[in-house]
Design a protein around this motif. Sequence first.
Motif, PDB file in Angstrom:
ATOM      1  N   UNK A  85      -0.849  -4.097   0.533  1.00 37.28           N
ATOM      2  CA  UNK A  85      -1.851  -4.348  -0.624  1.00 37.28           C
ATOM      3  C   UNK A  85      -3.137  -3.243  -0.255  1.00 37.28           C
ATOM      4  N   UNK A  86      -3.234  -3.157   0.952  1.00 37.67           N
ATOM      5  CA  UNK A  86      -4.235  -2.209   1.440  1.00 37.67           C
ATOM      6  C   UNK A  86      -4.088  -0.803   1.161  1.00 37.67           C
ATOM      7  N   UNK A  87      -2.702  -0.358   1.330  1.00 36.98           N
ATOM      8  CA  UNK A  87      -2.054   0.831   1.251  1.00 36.98           C
ATOM      9  C   UNK A  87      -2.121   1.285  -0.317  1.00 36.98           C
ATOM     10  N   UNK A  88      -1.745   0.464  -1.114  1.00 34.28           N
ATOM     11  CA  UNK A  88      -1.694   0.370  -2.529  1.00 34.28           C
ATOM     12  C   UNK A  88      -3.047   0.505  -3.222  1.00 34.28           C
ATOM     13  N   UNK A  89      -4.138  -0.043  -2.424  1.00 34.70           N
ATOM     14  CA  UNK A  89      -5.462   0.162  -3.060  1.00 34.70           C
ATOM     15  C   UNK A  89      -6.066   1.496  -2.513  1.00 34.70           C
ATOM     16  N   UNK A  90      -5.904   1.932  -1.541  1.00 34.12           N
ATOM     17  CA  UNK A  90      -5.956   3.284  -0.915  1.00 34.12           C
ATOM     18  C   UNK A  90      -5.553   4.329  -1.989  1.00 34.12           C
ATOM     19  N   UNK A 104      -7.811   6.861  -4.267  1.00 36.83           N
ATOM     20  CA  UNK A 104      -7.895   8.332  -4.144  1.00 36.83           C
ATOM     21  C   UNK A 104      -7.568   8.954  -5.603  1.00 36.83           C
ATOM     22  N   UNK A 105      -6.559   8.542  -6.308  1.00 43.54           N
ATOM     23  CA  UNK A 105      -6.232   8.729  -7.703  1.00 43.54           C
ATOM     24  C   UNK A 105      -7.218   8.676  -8.423  1.00 43.54           C
TER      25      UNK A 105
END
Length: 809
Positions: free
Chosen positions: A422-427, A431-432
């Motif tokens: 979840x954290x990676x996806x949110x990051x 950025x996008x």
Amino acid sequence: MAVEEEGLRVFQSVKIKIGEAKNIPPYPGPNKMRDCYCTVNLDREEVFRTKIVEKSLCPFYGEDFYCEIPRTFRHLSFYIFDRDVFRRDSSIGKVAVKKEDLQKYHGKDTWFQLQPVSADSEVQGKVHLELRLSEVITDSGVISHKLATRVLECQGLPIINGQCDPYAAVSLLGPSRSEAKKTKVKRKTNNPQFDEVFYFEVTRPLSYTKRQFDVEEEDVDKLALRVDLWNASNLKFGDEFLGGVRVPLRVLGQAGVHDAWYFLQPRENGGKSVKVEDLGSLRLNIVYTEDHVFPSEHYNPLRDLLLDSANVEPVSASTAHILGEVCREKQEAAIPLVRLFLHYGKVVPFISAIAHAEVNRTQDPNTIFRGNSLTSKCIDETMKLAGMHYLQVTLKPIIDEICTEHKPCEIDPVKLKESENLETNRENLLQYVDRIFNVITTSGVRCPTVMCDIFFSLRESAATRFQVDQDVRYTAVSSFIFLRFFAPAILSPNLFHLRPHHPDPATSRTLTLISKTIQTLGSLAKSKSANFKESYMASFYDYFNEQKYADAVKNFLDLISTSGKWDQKSIETPIMLKEGFMIKRAQGRKRFGMKNFKKRWFRLTNHEFTYHKTKGEGALCSIPIENILAVERLEEESFKMKNMFQVIQPERALYIQANNCVEARDWIDILTKVSQCNRKRLSTYHPSAYLNGHWLCCKHSADTAPGCTPCTGGLPANIQLDVDGDRETERIYSLFSTYMTKLIKMQEACGSKSVYDGPEQEEYSSFVIDDPQETYKTLKQIISAVQTLEQQHTKYKRDKFKKTKIGSQ
């Protein structure tokens, strides 16, 4: 491109939504699933292809395709192909809709059964025949009859594997005969000129010994002539059937002569019988439009009424506003109105007038421009037309990146895959969003002038009407630029020409999350997180609850709603306008260099036209836009190749072949538009190539000889828009004509309003009528102008019907 008829231009266009297919027969192997794509064809020429949907027997495409149709056609066809593991494509089935049946399905979602595809059923084109029955006196003095059959020419035969080498087989069919004769093969042409005559014995004297020729004169009616067209193939599989025609000899009648064109037909009982339900079905929505455009002077009365709309007081009594009142959908009225006003440079005053009237009718600043009014639809349409290149420069690079990187961005814990964090996806998503927000809020200087002028007037009207509300001058503009321009373009990049196809489901989800966030950031709502129904979106949005984001939005909105500060031509960034593979003829720089044909990746920006060995490699050749002197079609006879055009430069012409007729038309149009203002543009050109020491068209031997044909008419220099004012007025006439009963009803409403002041009658309450007398006056003028044009159309149809005879070209 219009097809010219006497004093009239006919435009054809088609808009297609390719929905989904269902119940496609399973693959015979153990896997059962198929990788399918769908093509759109004019007769047998492919003009569009969807993406491949993998491993499905019910593929969903959800793709839109629009094109101007540059030639005559008989069928609009759709083929479903399956790509196997060896990357070979085989056809599963097709849907072919005859041109005259397209109106039946107009604008309706329709499921079509897929039909089997067999070479014998795939026909197109027509043949010109002349038959003559003559009496011949034999040596013994007996009269017999001979049939002289002249095969003159064919038109529009299909191209098979890149070429067509046609010949005709002619036979006389009777109860007891079938003798066949063949023409010569014509190489590399799908419009062959044969002009060959064949003679057949029709009746012989009864004394003739062979019994099968005992045919009496009255039996001529039992005979028929069969003409089959074939493609001479070098392959071991034999020649391919292109279509045939059967002409009963009774057409000769008393005169004994018959001369006519025939459409080629499929082979009788051709192909095996296949149960129709075996192949599945395809859901399509087809909108086919044919505009019959008369010479300009016929449209003057209606066009003058329309263009004067911004000056009418109140604007609700103007012709353009009335069109919006009577149309079923405001969108129907907005499209031709905006195009017409843009063409004549009057779109800003018109939109300012209707927007001002709408703002004055709005009670609550929070609902400003929220409905689907004529104002909002007209602004949407203007942004789509004038802002297309603005979107390309601003969003395309990053949208391309998102679609190719496939970074996981799902932040809904319920939808998260096991392998994802979840954290990676949110990051990733963060950025996008940040990057897209930055490219948008720093792009103000590139916003097209016409959009800035409209935003300026929206801001002024809103600020004057709601003086207490400090933010209304921003929300009036952001409700368009963010909510109805950037957010939808991020959500569906294919609809805004930012991507060729609908993105895959995972990317689509990423774009949805970005679009939602950008929309909220741009809306300047007071408590942002509370706007989201989903708690995961609200917590994600907290990252953007800093003042710097609100400030950036306000600065951007201030910049784009300040009128007329800069000129678009000063923007030096190259804008990518079009790219794709085509085939070019080598330019032969060396005296004895090979002049062969090669596939190249072509790229056009507003600065230069280049070609490359493949996509992404350096340019092999670059032609600055100012060096393009003309862009014209190249006659097929030059290289016996279809869909060719030429880009004429000072020292030579570059000959290019596009993949199909629609693509060729698009390239010619856009190249012509970008080079329209070049000072040295030519007024004449050579429609054929310079080969073997002379021009094929005018036979001049000097390669520098001036052109022998006038260049085609100029298009507007403005890349963004190629509008035909007469065609748009014709479309508006068609709408008024369709809704004539509503115009009459509106007249009645004006009459009852000006006499009767009580509560509004139910049947008239749907119209906005601020000034019954003014509105009545305009309605009277509209009805008179529409009726005059109606008479013109009726006369044209009557004359055409009289002149059209069966068997004519």
